[in-house]
Design a protein around this motif. Structure first.
Motif, short mmCIF file in Angstrom:
data_model
loop_
_atom_site.label_atom_id
_atom_site.label_comp_id
_atom_site.label_asym_id
_atom_site.label_seq_id
_atom_site.Cartn_x
_atom_site.Cartn_y
_atom_site.Cartn_z
N GLU A 1 0.85 -1.32 0.19
CA GLU A 1 0.00 0.05 -0.22
C GLU A 1 0.78 1.42 0.17
O GLU A 1 2.11 1.00 0.16
N VAL A 2 0.10 2.22 -0.23
CA VAL A 2 1.13 3.51 -0.44
C VAL A 2 1.05 3.95 1.36
O VAL A 2 -0.29 3.99 1.91
N PRO A 3 1.98 4.12 2.07
CA PRO A 3 1.76 4.51 3.54
C PRO A 3 1.22 5.64 3.93
O PRO A 3 1.03 6.50 3.18
N ALA A 4 0.33 5.53 5.01
CA ALA A 4 -0.49 6.58 5.39
C ALA A 4 0.71 7.62 6.34
O ALA A 4 1.71 7.23 6.72
N PRO A 5 0.39 8.94 6.12
CA PRO A 5 1.34 9.89 6.69
C PRO A 5 1.41 9.61 8.30
O PRO A 5 0.33 9.38 9.02
N VAL A 6 2.51 9.63 8.75
CA VAL A 6 2.98 9.63 10.14
C VAL A 6 3.72 10.40 10.63
O VAL A 6 4.93 10.62 10.11
N ALA A 7 3.59 11.07 11.69
CA ALA A 7 4.43 12.19 12.35
C ALA A 7 5.73 11.34 12.84
O ALA A 7 5.58 10.33 13.54
N TYR B 1 -2.05 13.97 12.45
CA TYR B 1 -1.70 12.58 12.19
C TYR B 1 -2.46 11.33 12.75
O TYR B 1 -2.85 11.56 13.88
N ARG B 2 -2.40 10.32 11.83
CA ARG B 2 -3.17 9.09 12.31
C ARG B 2 -2.13 8.17 13.43
O ARG B 2 -2.32 6.93 13.75
N GLY B 3 -0.98 8.58 13.17
CA GLY B 3 0.16 7.69 13.94
C GLY B 3 1.40 8.63 14.22
O GLY B 3 1.58 9.73 13.71
#
Length: 320
Positions: free
Chosen positions: A199-205, A225-227
Motif C-alpha cells: 500500500e502507499v503508507p499513511a502519513p505518520v508524524a 496525524y493518524r500515527g
C-alpha cells in the motif's frame, strides 16, 4: 534465460554535473549500465530518475510495483535497484516488508561519487550487487543493501557518512556478509521479516526530540496525524509534559511508538519523570532498536492496511 533485473531509480550513481547548476540524476537505466560498463545476463528498467531525497510515499509504491513485477517472472533470479544513498535504507526496509513473501534477493546499491568521476564507486558497487542477486547463496536473504563490498540487512542498515565511500553500516550488528572478488561470504543469519501487503503508507508524524521541545510543541507537531513516532532521548525518554499529549493521542486510538535518537541500542521503559516508564503508562509502544524512519514506514503501512490498534501492537512486537 535466467537473468538479473536491474531497476534504476536515479541517485548519485546515475547523476552528472549540469551547467554549473550542481549534480542531478539524469542517466536512464540503460545509459547507466552502458556508461559504467556492466555486462552479463541482465535486463534493465528505469522506474524513476530522481535523487532519493526527492522521493515520497508514492515513489516508494511505484518502485515496489516494479520490483514485485520482476519477482513474479520465473526467469528473474534476483532484483538489483540502483538508488540514491540518502534514503536507500528506508526504501530497503519498505521493500523488505511488502516483498517478504518471495525468496528471491532484492539488492539495493548506489554510489557516493557521481558518474562523471573516472574513479566513481558506482561500477564496483553495481557489479557486487549483481553478484549477490544472481547467487543461489542469496536465496531467502530478502532485501539487502550492498555497498563498499559489504552486505547489510535492510532492517539494520544506516547511512553513517555523508561522503565516504564506505557510507553504510549496521551499528551494533555489522554486515551479514561481504563480496570478495565476486565471491559471497555470509557470516551471520538474518531476522525474519513480516509480510505486509503493498500500500502507499499513511502519513505518520516523526518527531525528533531536543532540549526545549515540550508537550505544547509536541502537540503542534503531531496534530492531524493518524500515527506518531518519537525519536526520544537515549533509552526512550522525553520531557515530562509530553506524557499527557501521548495519553491523549492513545485515547483516540492514534498509535505512538518510541524510538531513540541514538543509532545503536534499544529503547526500554526504565526512567520516570517523563522517561520511558511514564510514556509506557501513557500507552506508547517501544520499538527496540528499529530506527525511527523505518518505524514510520512500518506504522504507515499498517495504518494504510487498516490494521486494528491491537494488531499493530502485536506486529510491532514481532519485528523489533
Amino acid at each position: 534465460m535466467k537473468h538479473v533485473k536491474v531497476i534504476a531509480t536515479g541517485g548519485t550513481i546515475a547523476s552528472l554535473p549540469k551547467n554549473n547548476e550542481g549534480v542531478s540524476a539524469s542517466l536512464s537505466g540503460k545509459e547507466l549500465i552502458k556508461k559504467i560498463g556492466i555486462e552479463g545476463d541482465i535486463e534493465v528498467k528505469s522506474s524513476v530518475t530522481l535523487g532519493s531525497y526527492t522521493f515520497d510515499y508514492k515513489t516508494l509504491y511505484c518502485i515496489a510495483v516494479d520490483v514485485i513485477e520482476a519477482l513474479k517472472d520465473p526467469n528473474v533470479q534476483g532484483v538489483v535497484i540502483t538508488h540514491g544513498t540518502d534514503t536507500m535504507e528506508e526504501t530497503a526496509y519498505y521493500l523488505s516488508l511488502v516483498t517478504s513473501n518471495y525468496d528471491k534477493p532484492i539488492v539495493l546499491t548506489g554510489a557516493q561519487l557521481d558518474a562523471s568521476h573516472s574513479f566513481s564507486d558506482g561500477a564496483k558497487n553495481l557489479s557486487d550487487a549483481i553478484t549477490v542477486a544472481k547467487s543461489e547463496k542469496s536465496i531467502g536473504v530478502g532485501t539487502c543493501v550492498v555497498f563498499g563490498g559489504f552486505i547489510y540487512e535492510a532492517r539494520d542498515v544506516h547511512k553513517v557518512d555523508t561522503n565516504a565511500l564506505e557510507a553504510f553500516s549496521s551499528p551494533g550488528w555489522g554486515p551479514i556478509g561481504r563480496v570478495d572478488n565476486q565471491k559471497l561470504i555470509f557470516k551471520r543469519s538474518i531476522n525474519e521479516s513480516i509480510f505486509i501487503p503493498l500500500e502507499v503508507p499513511a502519513p505518520v508524524a516523526l518527531v525528533r526530540l531536543g532540549i526545549g521541545l515540550d508537550g505544547e510543541e509536541f502537540k503542534r507537531l503531531t496534530n492531524g496525524y493518524r500515527g506518531v513516532v518519537i525519536q526520544a532521548f537515549g533509552r526512550g525518554n522525553a520531557h515530562s509534559t509530553i506524557t499527557e499529549v501521548v495519553k491523549e493521542l492513545v485515547s483516540k486510538d492514534i498509535p505512538v511508538i518510541v524510538t531513540s535518537r541514538c543509532i545503536r541500542g534499544s529503547v526500554l521503559p526504565v526512567y520516570s519523570n517523563g522517561g520511558g516508564i511514564d510514556l509506557e503508562k501513557a500507552g506508547a509502544w517501544f520499538a527496540g532498536d528499529l530506527a525511527g524512519e523505518k518505524v514510520r514506514l512500518l506504522l504507515g503501512l499498517l495504518i494504510a492496511n487498516k490494521k486494528s490498534f491491537n494488531t499493530m501492537q502485536n506486529i510491532l512486537e514481532k519485528v523489533v
